[in-house]
Scaffold this motif. Structure first.
Motif, short mmCIF file in Angstrom:
data_model
loop_
_atom_site.label_atom_id
_atom_site.label_comp_id
_atom_site.label_asym_id
_atom_site.label_seq_id
_atom_site.Cartn_x
_atom_site.Cartn_y
_atom_site.Cartn_z
N GLU A 266 0.81 -1.21 0.13
CA GLU A 266 0.16 0.04 0.04
C GLU A 266 0.96 1.33 0.02
O GLU A 266 1.68 1.51 0.81
N HIS A 268 1.12 5.44 0.12
CA HIS A 268 0.29 6.49 0.36
C HIS A 268 1.22 7.80 -0.15
O HIS A 268 2.29 8.04 -0.10
N ASP A 323 -7.96 7.36 -13.50
CA ASP A 323 -8.61 6.92 -12.58
C ASP A 323 -8.67 5.24 -12.74
O ASP A 323 -9.71 4.67 -12.44
N ARG A 348 -4.63 -0.44 -7.81
CA ARG A 348 -5.79 0.66 -8.06
C ARG A 348 -5.53 1.59 -7.03
O ARG A 348 -5.19 1.59 -6.01
N GLU A 350 -6.89 4.72 -4.88
CA GLU A 350 -8.09 4.81 -4.08
C GLU A 350 -8.37 6.15 -3.75
O GLU A 350 -7.23 6.91 -3.37
N ARG A 351 -9.41 6.83 -3.38
CA ARG A 351 -9.74 8.10 -2.97
C ARG A 351 -10.61 7.91 -1.82
O ARG A 351 -11.40 7.03 -1.63
N ASP A 352 -10.23 8.97 -0.92
CA ASP A 352 -11.13 8.88 0.31
C ASP A 352 -12.62 9.43 0.06
O ASP A 352 -13.41 9.03 1.01
N PRO A 358 -6.66 11.01 -5.53
CA PRO A 358 -6.31 9.77 -5.00
C PRO A 358 -5.19 9.96 -3.94
O PRO A 358 -4.37 10.79 -3.92
N ARG A 360 -3.81 6.91 -2.05
CA ARG A 360 -3.06 5.69 -1.80
C ARG A 360 -3.36 4.83 -3.11
O ARG A 360 -4.28 4.76 -3.74
#
Length: 586
Positions: A266, A268, A323, A348, A350-352, A358, A360
């Motif tokens: 992962e 960030h 995206d 992929r 990811e968005r909060d 994005p 992470r």
């Protein structure tokens, strides 16, 4: 106080003597309200100070002035009052009737501040408690009685109110769970602290097993002894099942990624920090777990092969803008060995929240070095196979044509052709069975010479044939033509030379001399004690193979001699180096 007259409802009543002194000096808010609940007749100094008014200024004020919701008629309960500065304050209001001397009842209002805990437990908030799925319960130590709210009764499967004794309800817990719960609650009570637990529970109404979350708070009497406990209970079956399903999915994912040898990570974006989720990530990059993962900057600028950096940056940028899923392939330098390894990465962004950038990247990494090498080796083997098939077909075509031209009959054609094809087939079988695609020179000689010695040779091969030389594995490039040459030498010896009589002998020697990629094979064939030899008047297929095929395909230098005591042949052939890519064990 000033008497405003009996006929004026707004006039403050006379509070004579001791009553007036108590009213004025009380440390709690007091107010006299008109019988209809709409007008304040008088308010004591404590209440005036609490609301920010000067003493006596609230006498005759309408009730609507005192509440934020403009209530025209006073009602009891926790209410939101309006201070003189316009700010709101929560106060508890208790109303009782008080008889006046003339018999007309006024209302006495007691106003008290409310602490936060009491405010939260107000009646107005019970709907919120129910909406959150919480049921309230109470246990009384004196007789072990459990009281349940309606929601708690629904959860546990018992009637609301004082429905059951604890001795009955505890049977709903599994023995192992009850022992754990009992120990946890006992330890909390010893600390005079709240407690909580989650457990399986068999619902009393229908015997269905559910999962519950329970919180409790001990209550102590004036003498400090435990008088009871109060708390809340919640049905968490769906959450527990969801967590169990999530754990099972995570376990399946871990098993799958472990079997597929995938690393999980992962990354960030904001702080360029990476979290490596499993051991395989560290194995792929050759790092120790205590060293942690690496961010994008170090990956692109230090670890990734310089030739792959532009391509990988472009793919990351494209995935961010569109995206989409990121697919990256490149070479990395292994931290431990320093060797370049081929990897493939998929992930992929990811968005909060929708519409935000994005934050992470979650993905997996696979080391595909062995697969890439296997693919390259397979491609090379296919090209090698095409080359061999082409050469083999050309050899067969030459055998057919030359054998036909030199044969004197169908039988002689068949005999010569079948023998040569068998020799070719044997050499290919040896090559196919060998992992490195090589053939032993000694094995090729034994295979060709042994059938011509007959079954009555008690001493075997060594009685007539001498083979002297080191172990030599011939690469496929020269094994086939040399094998065909040995076949022709053996056939000629059986027809015309040393093997055509019982006394004839053959001596074969070989050695490896320096030179070329893997040395030069020096091969000598000598016949003796056979019929007298003379040079042939014409060159047959065997002679042409010995001269042309060995010269063309093996780049050998071949010298043939025909002294009367026996035929001789000397060959010097450079040995090609082995192609490591053709070794499937590497």
């Amino acid at each position: 106080m000033e008497d405003r007259g009996e006929d004026d409802d707004r006039a403050a009543p006379s509070v004579p003597g001791l009553h007036e002194a108590v009213f004025s000096a009380a440390s709690v808010g007091l107010a006299l309200i008109a019988a209809d609940g709409r007008t304040v007749r008088d308010a004591n100094p404590f209440l005036c100070n609490l609301l920010g008014y000067t003493p006596g200024s609230l006498a005759g004020a309408p009730v609507t002035k005192l509440f934020t919701d403009r209530t025209p008629v006073l009602t009891a309960g926790i209410r939101r009052w309006r201070r003189a500065d316009g700010e709101g304050i929560d106060l508890r209001l208790t109303i009782t009737p008080a008889a006046r001397a003339e018999g007309e009842p006024d209302l006495v209002a007691v106003v008290e501040p409310v602490d936060a805990d009491e405010l939260v437990r107000a009646e107005q908030n019970r709907d919120a408690v129910i909406a959150a799925g919480l049921g309230e319960w109470r246990w009384e130590a004196a007789h072990g009685q459990v009281s349940l709210s309606r929601r708690a009764g629904e959860i546990l499967g018992y009637p609301a109110g004082r429905s059951a004794r604890w001795a009955t309800m505890q049977t709903g817990f599994f023995p192992g769970d009850y022992q754990r719960i009992h120990q946890a609650v006992t330890a909390a009570l010893a600390r005079r602290a709240p407690w909580e637990f989650e457990s399986r529970f068999v619902r009393g109404s229908d015997g269905v097993e559910i999962a519950i979350s329970v919180r409790g708070q001990p209550i102590y009497g004036a003498d400090g002894t435990l008088s009871g406990m109060v708390g809340i209970v919640r049905n968490v079956t769906q959450r527990i099942e969801a967590q169990r399903a999530l754990r099972e999915r995570e376990q399946r994912l871990r098993v799958a990624t472990s079997l597929a040898a995938l690393g999980i990570f992962e990354w960030h974006l904001l702080d360029d920090a990476a979290i490596w989720e499993n051991e395989r990530m560290f194995e792929i990059f050759g790092r120790r777990q205590e060293e942690g993962g690496i961010g994008k900057g170090e990956f692109l600028n230090t670890i990734l092969h310089p030739e792959d950096r532009v391509k990988v940056r472009r793919q990351i940028t494209k995935a961010l803008r569109q995206d989409g899923v990121l697919h990256v392939a490149g070479r990395i330098r292994h931290f431990e060995t320093g060797a370049w390894r081929n990897i493939e990465m998929a992930g992929r962004f990811e968005r909060d929240a929708p519409g935000q950038l994005p934050t992470r990247l979650i993905g997996v990494v696979a080391d595909v070095t062995d697969r890439r090498q296997a693919q390259e080796r397979q491609s090379l083997l296919i090209r090698e196979l095409h080359h061999r098939v082409k050469n083999t077909l050309a050899t067969v075509q030459a055998i057919v044509g030359s054998t036909a031209r030199t044969a004197t009959s169908i039988d002689s054609f068949y005999e010569a052709f079948v023998g040569r094809i068998k020799s070719l087939s044997h050499t290919h079988s040896v090559l196919t069975e060998d992992t490195w695609q090589t053939a032993s020179l000694h094995g090729l000689l034994v295979n060709e010479l042994m059938p011509y010695l007959g079954t009555d040779e008690a001493e075997g091969l060594g009685s007539r044939v001498s083979l002297d030389g080191p172990e030599v594995d011939l690469p496929s490039d020269i094994a086939v033509p040399i094998g065909m040459a040995i076949h022709e030498l053996t056939t000629n010896a059986a027809k015309y030379g040393a093997l055509s009589t019982r006394q004839g002998r053959i001596s074969v020697s070989w050695s490896i001399m320096p030179g070329g990629e893997a040395g030069i094979l020096h091969f000598a064939w000598r016949e003796s004690d056979g019929p007298p030899v003379t040079a042939p008047s014409r060159q047959g297929f065997g002679s042409r193979l010995l001269q042309r095929v060995l010269t063309t395909q093996v780049q050998a230098r071949v010298q043939s001699e025909y002294p009367s005591e026996g035929f001789r042949l000397v060959m010097q052939a450079p040995l090609p180096g082995r192609n490591a890519a053709l070794n499937p064990l590497v």
